[in-house]
Design a protein around this motif. Structure first.
Motif, mmCIF file in Angstrom:
data_model
loop_
_atom_site.group_PDB
_atom_site.id
_atom_site.type_symbol
_atom_site.label_atom_id
_atom_site.label_comp_id
_atom_site.label_asym_id
_atom_site.label_seq_id
_atom_site.Cartn_x
_atom_site.Cartn_y
_atom_site.Cartn_z
ATOM 1 N N TYR A 1 18.521 61.493 47.379
ATOM 2 C CA TYR A 1 19.890 60.960 47.366
ATOM 3 C C TYR A 1 20.420 60.607 48.752
ATOM 4 N N ARG B 1 24.546 65.147 50.641
ATOM 5 C CA ARG B 1 24.599 65.851 49.349
ATOM 6 C C ARG B 1 23.892 67.198 49.537
ATOM 7 N N HIS C 1 32.520 68.952 45.208
ATOM 8 C CA HIS C 1 31.598 68.928 46.351
ATOM 9 C C HIS C 1 30.343 68.137 45.997
ATOM 10 N N ARG C 2 29.723 67.597 47.039
ATOM 11 C CA ARG C 2 28.433 66.923 46.855
ATOM 12 C C ARG C 2 27.340 67.993 46.922
ATOM 13 N N CYS C 3 26.934 68.445 45.756
ATOM 14 C CA CYS C 3 26.085 69.634 45.659
ATOM 15 C C CYS C 3 24.624 69.266 45.448
ATOM 16 N N CYS C 4 23.763 70.143 45.965
ATOM 17 C CA CYS C 4 22.327 69.972 45.758
ATOM 18 C C CYS C 4 21.728 71.101 44.937
ATOM 19 N N GLN D 1 22.779 67.298 36.183
ATOM 20 C CA GLN D 1 23.223 66.667 37.433
ATOM 21 C C GLN D 1 22.116 66.570 38.484
ATOM 22 N N SER E 1 17.228 67.129 47.941
ATOM 23 C CA SER E 1 18.380 66.254 47.738
ATOM 24 C C SER E 1 18.376 65.100 48.735
ATOM 25 N N THR F 1 25.673 70.621 49.642
ATOM 26 C CA THR F 1 26.387 71.866 49.363
ATOM 27 C C THR F 1 25.660 72.679 48.296
#
Length: 395
Positions: free
Chosen positions: A129, A133, A188-191, A222, A125, A135
């Motif tokens: 990105y 990012r 949440h900003r998830c990976c 995503q 991630s 979580t």
């Protein structure tokens, strides 16, 4: 020939005086064994329905495995990962061939395999990105190991006592609850999404197939990584080489350990095409990971992961279920293949203790009896062990 005066009492005394008191040991001092039979120092025989918690894939002192390990010991027991060794390279090839994954990182345990998976998910991630990012959405009631970070990824409050502070960046959802999962991914900003297909330590609870497939879909849409913990479910335990193969999904990262090396410490983190080159030189490492002796044992295990073996696993699973379904004291049976949980009327620890007295080794998980026999346990021996278990379960 023994070089020390070992006995039941001397072993217990040394253990009590010198080993950290982290295990509630059962009253069994194992001396030796063969296949799915163990013996103590008094010569008492035990049928092993636990296989060292899904580790001794083909039982104790398996001849094929033993020959492979001894042959490697006669060549070299260790170099380091600064150099190539044949067993490690060939094992990685076999794992990729069997799973469709692209690369493998070797470590020493399931917890380390999961640590590597977490690191790789966050680096992927960050590479694509940028920072922040990071979580990882994990499942309530899941279990991923006992290091601080893998405990942080474990969705059970029981394991979160005494060890604060934990590694940040994990949120938990109820397995099966798509709305909760979608909300967590929004907030949440998830990976990554991380899960076991069967929550072993959580009570041998298989995840719902529709939920797993939805999670895989959300991950694809995503650009999240789907991380599947196959530490206990892998190596044919459920009737396929990976349990995730039952679910029709393609994980980006898979962690393995336990049964992989048949009784020697070995963990593996498998990377799919998306993550194959996420970790580069210096990003991760292990002194002992992929040790040639452990790898040689694992090659012996891998070479016997055949369709015939998988059919045998399913046959043995059906045998256990047919003997236990409707039996006195049995309320429900969960799990797949040779990874089964039995909800009982009597307490599981009481049943396990009674079984041990009668010469059968079983495990527990939460309120259930847990069965994890060797994949090739002879059917007559399996039936003998299950009959004794049935007697112990009568209320």
């Amino acid at each position: 020939m023994e070089t020390h005066p070992y006995s039941t009492q001397s072993v217990k005394n040394w253990d009590s005086g010198s080993v950290a008191h982290t295990y509630g040991r059962a009253d069994l001092v194992v001396k030796e064994g063969k296949g799915s039979i163990l013996y103590d120092y008094e010569g008492k025989r035990y049928i092993d329905l636990g296989s060292g918690i899904a580790v001794t894939t083909f039982g104790i002192s398996d001849d094929c495995w033993k020959e492979a390990v001894i042959n490697q010991l006669n060549q070299v027991q260790h170099t380091s990962n600064l150099y190539y060794t044949a067993p490690q390279a060939y094992l990685a090839h076999l794992l990729c061939e069997k799973t469709g994954m692209s690369r493998v990182f070797f470590s020493n345990s399931g917890a380390e395999a999961n640590e590597c998976a977490i690191k790789a998910a966050r680096k992927y991630s960050d590479d694509h990105y940028g920072p922040g990012r990071h979580t990882i959405v994990a499942m309530k009631n899941g279990f991923h190991g006992r290091t601080i970070t893998t405990l942080s990824a474990t969705g059970q409050d029981y394991f979160h006592q005494h060890f604060d502070p934990f590694t940040p960046g994990f949120v938990f959802v109820e397995p099966g609850n798509v709305a909760q999962l979608e909300q967590a991914l929004q907030e949440h900003r998830c990976c990554a999404i991380m899960m076991e297909m069967i929550q072993g330590e959580g009570g041998v609870l298989p995840l719902d197939a529709a939920f797993v497939q939805k999670a895989a879909q959300l991950a694809r849409e995503q650009d999240l990584l789907l991380v599947v913990d196959e530490v206990q479910t892998g190596c044919g335990r459920t009737g396929k080489f990976l349990c995730s193969q039952h679910y029709g999904i393609e994980p980006d990262i898979v962690s393995m350990a336990k049964g992989l090396a048949g009784g020697l410490p070995l963990g593996a983190t498998l990377f799919g095409p998306k993550t194959a080159d996420t970790l580069g030189p210096g990003d991760h490492g292990s002194t002992f990971g992929g040790n040639p002796v452990c790898a040689a044992g694992a090659v012996s295990v891998m070479e016997r992961m055949t369709d015939t073996l998988m059919e045998g696993v399913l046959e043995r699973s059906a045998c256990i279920r047919s003997m236990l379904e409707g039996a006195p004291g049995v309320e429900a049976i969960t799990g797949m293949g040779m990874m089964l949980g039995i909800q009982t009327t009597k307490s599981a620890p009481q049943i396990a203790a009674e079984c041990l007295k009668k010469g059968v080794v079983v495990l527990t998980a939460k309120s259930k009896i847990r069965l994890l026999p060797a994949l090739n346990i002879p059917l007559p021996l399996l039936r003998e062990g299950i009959e004794i278990l049935k007697e112990a379960m009568v209320p």
